[in-house]
Design a protein around this motif. Structure first.
Motif, PDB file in Angstrom:
ATOM      1  N   LYS A 113     -67.444 -71.584   0.246  1.00  0.00           N
ATOM      2  CA  LYS A 113     -67.272 -71.491   1.688  1.00  0.00           C
ATOM      3  C   LYS A 113     -66.095 -70.543   1.939  1.00  0.00           C
ATOM      4  CE  LYS A 113     -66.500 -74.629   5.428  1.00  0.00           C
ATOM      5  NZ  LYS A 113     -65.848 -75.852   5.810  1.00  0.00           N
ATOM      6  N   TYR A 114     -66.207 -69.706   2.963  1.00  0.00           N
ATOM      7  CA  TYR A 114     -65.101 -68.801   3.274  1.00  0.00           C
ATOM      8  C   TYR A 114     -64.281 -69.376   4.420  1.00  0.00           C
ATOM      9  CZ  TYR A 114     -67.732 -65.869   0.181  1.00  0.00           C
ATOM     10  OH  TYR A 114     -68.391 -65.408  -0.917  1.00  0.00           O
ATOM     11  N   VAL A 115     -62.999 -69.523   4.175  1.00  0.00           N
ATOM     12  CA  VAL A 115     -62.122 -70.118   5.184  1.00  0.00           C
ATOM     13  C   VAL A 115     -60.914 -69.202   5.416  1.00  0.00           C
ATOM     14  CG1 VAL A 115     -62.798 -72.489   4.607  1.00  0.00           C
ATOM     15  CG2 VAL A 115     -60.863 -71.444   3.427  1.00  0.00           C
TER      16      VAL A 115
ATOM     17  N   GLN B 108     -54.315 -72.605   2.639  1.00  0.00           N
ATOM     18  CA  GLN B 108     -54.011 -71.683   1.532  1.00  0.00           C
ATOM     19  C   GLN B 108     -53.247 -72.424   0.432  1.00  0.00           C
ATOM     20  OE1 GLN B 108     -51.122 -68.683   2.586  1.00  0.00           O
ATOM     21  NE2 GLN B 108     -51.506 -67.440   0.784  1.00  0.00           N
ATOM     22  N   HIS B 109     -52.268 -73.220   0.844  1.00  0.00           N
ATOM     23  CA  HIS B 109     -51.453 -73.934  -0.129  1.00  0.00           C
ATOM     24  C   HIS B 109     -52.214 -75.106  -0.736  1.00  0.00           C
ATOM     25  CE1 HIS B 109     -47.501 -72.105   1.558  1.00  0.00           C
ATOM     26  NE2 HIS B 109     -48.279 -71.240   0.957  1.00  0.00           N
ATOM     27  N   LYS B 110     -53.013 -75.767   0.111  1.00  0.00           N
ATOM     28  CA  LYS B 110     -53.798 -76.903  -0.378  1.00  0.00           C
ATOM     29  C   LYS B 110     -54.752 -76.463  -1.492  1.00  0.00           C
ATOM     30  CE  LYS B 110     -57.172 -80.275   1.129  1.00  0.00           C
ATOM     31  NZ  LYS B 110     -58.068 -80.633   2.217  1.00  0.00           N
ATOM     32  N   TYR B 111     -55.402 -75.313  -1.271  1.00  0.00           N
ATOM     33  CA  TYR B 111     -56.387 -74.863  -2.260  1.00  0.00           C
ATOM     34  C   TYR B 111     -55.781 -73.913  -3.281  1.00  0.00           C
ATOM     35  CZ  TYR B 111     -60.035 -77.176   0.330  1.00  0.00           C
ATOM     36  OH  TYR B 111     -60.821 -78.142   0.923  1.00  0.00           O
ATOM     37  N   GLY B 112     -54.469 -73.717  -3.204  1.00  0.00           N
ATOM     38  CA  GLY B 112     -53.796 -72.875  -4.191  1.00  0.00           C
ATOM     39  C   GLY B 112     -54.301 -71.454  -4.220  1.00  0.00           C
ATOM     40  N   LYS B 113     -54.400 -70.823  -3.032  1.00  0.00           N
ATOM     41  CA  LYS B 113     -54.883 -69.440  -2.962  1.00  0.00           C
ATOM     42  C   LYS B 113     -53.748 -68.483  -2.662  1.00  0.00           C
ATOM     43  CE  LYS B 113     -59.091 -70.535  -3.676  1.00  0.00           C
ATOM     44  NZ  LYS B 113     -59.996 -70.005  -4.696  1.00  0.00           N
TER      45      LYS B 113
ATOM     46  N   MET C  33     -55.673 -65.191   5.462  1.00  0.00           N
ATOM     47  CA  MET C  33     -56.643 -64.666   6.428  1.00  0.00           C
ATOM     48  C   MET C  33     -58.075 -65.030   6.044  1.00  0.00           C
ATOM     49  SD  MET C  33     -54.392 -63.406   8.324  1.00  0.00           S
ATOM     50  CE  MET C  33     -55.073 -62.398   9.624  1.00  0.00           C
ATOM     51  N   GLU C  34     -58.416 -64.846   4.737  1.00  0.00           N
ATOM     52  CA  GLU C  34     -59.756 -65.212   4.277  1.00  0.00           C
ATOM     53  C   GLU C  34     -59.715 -65.450   2.788  1.00  0.00           C
ATOM     54  OE1 GLU C  34     -60.201 -62.546   6.665  1.00  0.00           O
ATOM     55  OE2 GLU C  34     -59.040 -61.117   5.511  1.00  0.00           O
ATOM     56  N   PHE C  35     -60.307 -66.556   2.381  1.00  0.00           N
ATOM     57  CA  PHE C  35     -60.377 -66.869   0.959  1.00  0.00           C
ATOM     58  C   PHE C  35     -61.490 -67.886   0.728  1.00  0.00           C
ATOM     59  CE2 PHE C  35     -57.967 -70.890   1.490  1.00  0.00           C
ATOM     60  CZ  PHE C  35     -57.274 -70.634   2.666  1.00  0.00           C
ATOM     61  N   PRO C  36     -62.041 -67.889  -0.501  1.00  0.00           N
ATOM     62  CA  PRO C  36     -63.148 -68.805  -0.769  1.00  0.00           C
ATOM     63  C   PRO C  36     -62.643 -70.166  -1.240  1.00  0.00           C
ATOM     64  CG  PRO C  36     -62.887 -67.256  -2.580  1.00  0.00           C
ATOM     65  CD  PRO C  36     -61.771 -66.988  -1.633  1.00  0.00           C
TER      66      PRO C  36
ATOM     67  N   THR D  55     -66.226 -59.695   5.677  1.00  0.00           N
ATOM     68  CA  THR D  55     -64.822 -59.864   5.302  1.00  0.00           C
ATOM     69  C   THR D  55     -64.659 -59.569   3.826  1.00  0.00           C
ATOM     70  OG1 THR D  55     -62.891 -61.286   5.640  1.00  0.00           O
ATOM     71  CG2 THR D  55     -64.817 -62.317   4.624  1.00  0.00           C
ATOM     72  N   SER D  56     -63.420 -59.500   3.388  1.00  0.00           N
ATOM     73  CA  SER D  56     -63.139 -59.357   1.963  1.00  0.00           C
ATOM     74  C   SER D  56     -62.266 -60.553   1.614  1.00  0.00           C
ATOM     75  CB  SER D  56     -62.416 -58.029   1.714  1.00  0.00           C
ATOM     76  OG  SER D  56     -61.861 -58.014   0.429  1.00  0.00           O
ATOM     77  N   ALA D  57     -62.894 -61.567   1.044  1.00  0.00           N
ATOM     78  CA  ALA D  57     -62.234 -62.870   0.901  1.00  0.00           C
ATOM     79  C   ALA D  57     -61.260 -62.934  -0.277  1.00  0.00           C
ATOM     80  CB  ALA D  57     -63.288 -63.966   0.797  1.00  0.00           C
ATOM     81  N   ASP D  58     -60.299 -62.019  -0.245  1.00  0.00           N
ATOM     82  CA  ASP D  58     -59.267 -62.030  -1.292  1.00  0.00           C
ATOM     83  C   ASP D  58     -57.907 -61.859  -0.620  1.00  0.00           C
ATOM     84  OD1 ASP D  58     -59.476 -59.415  -0.404  1.00  0.00           O
ATOM     85  OD2 ASP D  58     -59.428 -58.524  -2.407  1.00  0.00           O
TER      86      ASP D  58
END
Ligand code: ARG
Length: 284
Positions: free
Chosen positions: A69-71, A279-284, A58-61, A51-54
């Motif tokens: 961890k990738y979620v 996404q919102h919880k971790y501010g991504k 869909m995917e973020f670290p 994946t591309s975690a950016d």
């Protein structure tokens, strides 16, 4: 007939028999003897996911106990696919432009990266059924700009001669090329780096998936805004699919089966909503 020739014939016959029996043995199972794509994963007890975690949601670290961890939605689906095969998941974070080549080089088993069908990708790899389509079909790609420019870049014409970023090799790159012909396309491998460039003013806008863009606005409401100019995305470019190697037919079947199950149970929608919350919880 000479002895040598007889021996050769016997050998060929035995080989043929072996091939046939292997083929038959495979019949009852989910994979054929020729296609070991599922068995290979079961044997190593691990599904290796590229994946591309950016690309939140869909995917973020995230960092937990000092570990990355990738979620995200794709990672949740990957876990379901692995669970169905009785194996665990290993995520490999790869720069977006290299995902397909890394898959082809056998570095990963599947790619889950919010990837949509394009004719050129379809020449290189196989696509699963779609597992996600943005609710606001057709307008799911937006331009992320600096908040202070909200009233400046209101039309495509206002971006004439301006630098507009897009992830290299993505649909967003194709969209800038086709919809913003008078702007200067700047390709980047990382979405996050590109968002920083918007902030710094190195580029004036970034073509971005709507939910990803909203994440940046949510985290930095005083810095970013979504431009008012609407970019229409053709429908075939809006559905996300899993990617596998062309020969891995058994694996593709397995992936499609899990997508069907998750769709039917309503779990796809649940997982997507959960990913937005994360996404919102971790501010991504
Ligand atoms: N949906 C777009 C495409 O398929 C962008 C995907 C970007 N994915 C990512 N993980 N950065 O080209």
């Amino acid at each position: 007939m000479k002895w040598q020739k007889l021996k050769k014939l016997a050998l060929v016959g035995a080989a043929a028999l072996l091939t046939i029996s292997f083929g038959l043995a495979g019949c009852g199972k989910k994979y054929s003897a020729a296609d070991q794509s599922v068995q290979r994963i079961k044997d190593k007890k691990t599904l290796v996911v590229g994946t591309s975690a950016d690309f939140a949601p869909m995917e973020f670290p995230i960092t937990q106990n000092g570990k990355t961890k990738y979620v995200g939605f794709d990672m949740m689906l990957a876990n379901k696919i692995a669970k169905d095969m009785g194996v665990k998941v290993k995520v490999v974070n790869i720069a977006f432009p290299s995902l397909i080549s890394e898959l082809k080089n056998n570095k990963v088993d599947v790619v889950l990266a919010g990837m949509t069908y394009t004719p050129s990708r379809a020449k290189a790899v196989a696509f699963s059924k779609p597992y996600h389509n943005d609710k606001d079909k057709g307008t799911n790609n937006v331009l992320l700009i600096k908040k202070s420019n909200l009233n400046k870049y209101t039309t495509k014409a206002s971006l004439k001669g301006k630098s507009v970023g897009a992830q290299q090799g993505s649909n967003q790159e194709a969209l800038v090329k086709s919809k913003l012909k008078d702007s200067k396309l700047v390709v980047e491998s990382s979405n996050n780096a590109m968002a920083t460039e918007v902030k710094n003013g190195t580029i004036q806008a970034m073509m971005c998936n709507g939910d990803t863009a909203k994440g940046y606005v949510h985290k930095y409401p005083n810095t970013y805004a979504l431009a008012k100019v609407k970019i229409y995305t053709p429908a075939k470019y809006t559905a996300d699919r899993v990617i596998v190697r062309k020969n891995d037919k058994a694996l593709l079947k397995e992936v499609n089966k899990v997508i069907d199950q998750q769709k039917k149970s309503g779990n796809l929608t649940k997982m997507y909503n959960k990913a937005i919350q994360l996404q919102h919880k971790y501010g991504k």
